[in-house]
Each structure stands twice: as structure tokens, then as C-alpha cells.
Design a protein around this motif. Structure first.
Motif, PDB file in Angstrom:
ATOM      1  N   ALA A  46       0.812  -1.214   0.000  1.00 51.84           N
ATOM      2  CA  ALA A  46       0.000   0.000   0.000  1.00 51.84           C
ATOM      3  C   ALA A  46       0.851   1.272   0.000  1.00 51.84           C
ATOM      4  O   ALA A  46       0.323   2.359   0.147  1.00 51.84           O
ATOM      5  CB  ALA A  46      -0.927  -0.011   1.217  1.00 51.84           C
ATOM      6  N   VAL A  47       2.147   1.147  -0.183  1.00 52.07           N
ATOM      7  CA  VAL A  47       3.047   2.305  -0.155  1.00 52.07           C
ATOM      8  C   VAL A  47       3.031   2.946  -1.539  1.00 52.07           C
ATOM      9  O   VAL A  47       3.809   2.568  -2.412  1.00 52.07           O
ATOM     10  CB  VAL A  47       4.486   1.886   0.253  1.00 52.07           C
ATOM     11  CG1 VAL A  47       5.391   3.093   0.339  1.00 52.07           C
ATOM     12  CG2 VAL A  47       4.471   1.118   1.560  1.00 52.07           C
ATOM     13  N   GLN A  48       2.144   3.917  -1.738  1.00 53.74           N
ATOM     14  CA  GLN A  48       1.929   4.462  -3.076  1.00 53.74           C
ATOM     15  C   GLN A  48       2.493   5.865  -3.289  1.00 53.74           C
ATOM     16  O   GLN A  48       2.799   6.233  -4.409  1.00 53.74           O
ATOM     17  CB  GLN A  48       0.428   4.469  -3.400  1.00 53.74           C
ATOM     18  CG  GLN A  48      -0.167   3.074  -3.461  1.00 53.74           C
ATOM     19  CD  GLN A  48       0.486   2.227  -4.542  1.00 53.74           C
ATOM     20  OE1 GLN A  48       0.516   2.608  -5.702  1.00 53.74           O
ATOM     21  NE2 GLN A  48       1.020   1.085  -4.157  1.00 53.74           N
ATOM     22  N   SER A 108       9.587   3.313 -10.325  1.00 52.55           N
ATOM     23  CA  SER A 108       8.128   3.402 -10.182  1.00 52.55           C
ATOM     24  C   SER A 108       7.415   2.075 -10.409  1.00 52.55           C
ATOM     25  O   SER A 108       6.316   1.874  -9.912  1.00 52.55           O
ATOM     26  CB  SER A 108       7.568   4.439 -11.148  1.00 52.55           C
ATOM     27  OG  SER A 108       7.993   5.711 -10.782  1.00 52.55           O
ATOM     28  N   LEU A 109       8.027   1.181 -11.154  1.00 54.62           N
ATOM     29  CA  LEU A 109       7.374  -0.107 -11.407  1.00 54.62           C
ATOM     30  C   LEU A 109       7.115  -0.876 -10.112  1.00 54.62           C
ATOM     31  O   LEU A 109       6.292  -1.781 -10.087  1.00 54.62           O
ATOM     32  CB  LEU A 109       8.183  -0.958 -12.382  1.00 54.62           C
ATOM     33  CG  LEU A 109       9.517  -1.531 -11.911  1.00 54.62           C
ATOM     34  CD1 LEU A 109       9.344  -2.994 -11.534  1.00 54.62           C
ATOM     35  CD2 LEU A 109      10.519  -1.422 -13.041  1.00 54.62           C
ATOM     36  N   PHE A 110       7.771  -0.481  -9.025  1.00 52.39           N
ATOM     37  CA  PHE A 110       7.555  -1.173  -7.749  1.00 52.39           C
ATOM     38  C   PHE A 110       6.375  -0.629  -6.955  1.00 52.39           C
ATOM     39  O   PHE A 110       6.122  -1.068  -5.835  1.00 52.39           O
ATOM     40  CB  PHE A 110       8.833  -1.170  -6.906  1.00 52.39           C
ATOM     41  CG  PHE A 110       9.892  -2.026  -7.512  1.00 52.39           C
ATOM     42  CD1 PHE A 110       9.768  -3.401  -7.512  1.00 52.39           C
ATOM     43  CD2 PHE A 110      10.978  -1.466  -8.146  1.00 52.39           C
ATOM     44  CE1 PHE A 110      10.705  -4.206  -8.119  1.00 52.39           C
ATOM     45  CE2 PHE A 110      11.928  -2.255  -8.748  1.00 52.39           C
ATOM     46  CZ  PHE A 110      11.792  -3.623  -8.735  1.00 52.39           C
ATOM     47  N   LYS A 111       5.622   0.305  -7.527  1.00 52.29           N
ATOM     48  CA  LYS A 111       4.409   0.783  -6.864  1.00 52.29           C
ATOM     49  C   LYS A 111       3.346  -0.313  -6.815  1.00 52.29           C
ATOM     50  O   LYS A 111       2.499  -0.319  -5.946  1.00 52.29           O
ATOM     51  CB  LYS A 111       3.832   2.003  -7.590  1.00 52.29           C
ATOM     52  CG  LYS A 111       4.450   3.304  -7.176  1.00 52.29           C
ATOM     53  CD  LYS A 111       3.675   4.452  -7.795  1.00 52.29           C
ATOM     54  CE  LYS A 111       4.153   5.772  -7.253  1.00 52.29           C
ATOM     55  NZ  LYS A 111       3.343   6.881  -7.764  1.00 52.29           N
ATOM     56  N   ASP A 112       3.396  -1.219  -7.770  1.00 54.31           N
ATOM     57  CA  ASP A 112       2.361  -2.254  -7.866  1.00 54.31           C
ATOM     58  C   ASP A 112       2.976  -3.647  -7.806  1.00 54.31           C
ATOM     59  O   ASP A 112       2.786  -4.459  -8.708  1.00 54.31           O
ATOM     60  CB  ASP A 112       1.572  -2.080  -9.167  1.00 54.31           C
ATOM     61  CG  ASP A 112       0.380  -3.011  -9.225  1.00 54.31           C
ATOM     62  OD1 ASP A 112      -0.243  -3.248  -8.172  1.00 54.31           O
ATOM     63  OD2 ASP A 112       0.075  -3.528 -10.319  1.00 54.31           O
ATOM     64  N   THR A 113       3.738  -3.895  -6.752  1.00 55.49           N
ATOM     65  CA  THR A 113       4.352  -5.213  -6.590  1.00 55.49           C
ATOM     66  C   THR A 113       4.106  -5.734  -5.183  1.00 55.49           C
ATOM     67  O   THR A 113       3.507  -5.065  -4.347  1.00 55.49           O
ATOM     68  CB  THR A 113       5.880  -5.163  -6.837  1.00 55.49           C
ATOM     69  OG1 THR A 113       6.470  -4.258  -5.912  1.00 55.49           O
ATOM     70  CG2 THR A 113       6.209  -4.751  -8.248  1.00 55.49           C
TER      71      THR A 113
END
Length: 168
Positions: free
Chosen positions: A40-42, A105-110
Motif C-alpha cells: 500500500a506504499v503508493q 516506479s514499477l515497484f508501486k504495484d508489486t
């Protein structure tokens, strides 16, 4: 034979196992089963707090971190997943070094494990600049199972590239 750029340093036997998973279209399901949740760290503010909490838990005497943010250009321009920098600036008559950590930024949804692994890796550079035994011991201390998660992250990046090439 498929080139696995994220896994090129691993033994051929392990690469062959990954190739079989890809051929059987099982790499995605393997990753989904192993890492079903998303963190949830967005925002940059939440990322800074997350990073600071980890630093305070494991590296209390390390220098303070001035900035932590997601960087949309990081994986494209520098071929990196995370980056730590010490920027020196003259302030008055003194030289001041600011510590920054940037996360692709690709790690926002991992999975939360992947984000933690990237942050742990960059925090370990505050104490150990080189990728040596002491560096990896510190990573393992901050995230038990670090090496397996790093390998799985490389699998995730491989899978991500495969999906992108199918779409193009």
C-alpha cells in the motif's frame, strides 16, 4: 534458447528450470501463488516513512536520509531498480552531503517483499558501499530470505518483460 538477462549470473541448470516454467506458462502462476499481495506504499511520503522506519530499526547510527521517492525514469535510463546517492552541496562555508534513495516506479504495484528488498538493498549501501559479504549479511539481517526474494524479483522482471513483448 531464450536469453534471461536478469538471471545471467545464475547457473545454467537454474536458468533451464526457469525456461521450462516459461515454456509451460507457469512463471506467472508461480509468482502469483508465492506473492499474492500488493503493498500500500503508493506516495513518495509513504515511501519515505517506510524507508525511515526500516532505517531506524536496523541502522540507527547510519546517516539520515534526506529524500526517498519513486522515480519513473529509473529503470529506463539507468537500468536500475533502486538508486542511492550522496549529493554534496556547499552551504555557507561548509560542504553538506544529502542522502537520497530513488525506487523505480514499477515497484508501486508489486508484492511488499519486493519493495522491502529494494529498500533494504539501498539502505545497506549506507553502511557498505560495495556488494561484498558484509553488504549481503546486512541485507539478510534486515530481510531474512533476502537472496530468495532477490531471485524471485528477477523472475518477476523476466515475467514482466515477457508480457510486454507479447503485447508489442
Amino acid at each position: 534458447m531464450q536469453h534471461l538477462k536478469y538471471l545471467s549470473a545464475y547457473p545454467n541448470t537454474l536458468q533451464d528450470k526457469v525456461r521450462r516454467l516459461i515454456a509451460q506458462q507457469q512463471l506467472g502462476p508461480y509468482l502469483d501463488a508465492r506473492y499474492p499481495k500488493r503493498h500500500a506504499v503508493q506516495s513518495d511520503r509513504a515511501l519515505y516513512q517506510y524507508c525511515t522506519d526500516l532505517k531506524n530499526e536496523f541502522l540507527r547510527v547510519a546517516p539520515a536520509i534526506d529524500k526517498v521517492c519513486y522515480d519513473s525514469k529509473l529503470d529506463v535510463l539507468r537500468h536500475a531498480l533502486g538508486l542511492h546517492t550522496a549529493i554534496s552541496r556547499v552551504q555557507g562555508g561548509r560542504l553538506k552531503a544529502k542522502k537520497e534513495i530513488r525506487v523505480a516506479s514499477l515497484f508501486k504495484d508489486t508484492a511488499p517483499e519486493f519493495l522491502r528488498m529494494i529498500i533494504v538493498h539501498e539502505l545497506a549501501h549506507l553502511k557498505e558501499s560495495e556488494h561484498n559479504k558484509a553488504f549481503y549479511r546486512l541485507c539478510e539481517l534486515m530481510q531474512p530470505g533476502y537472496h530468495q526474494i532477490e531471485f524471485d524479483l528477477r523472475l518477476y522482471l523476466t515475467h514482466r518483460d515477457l508480457i510486454r513483448t507479447k503485447v508489442e
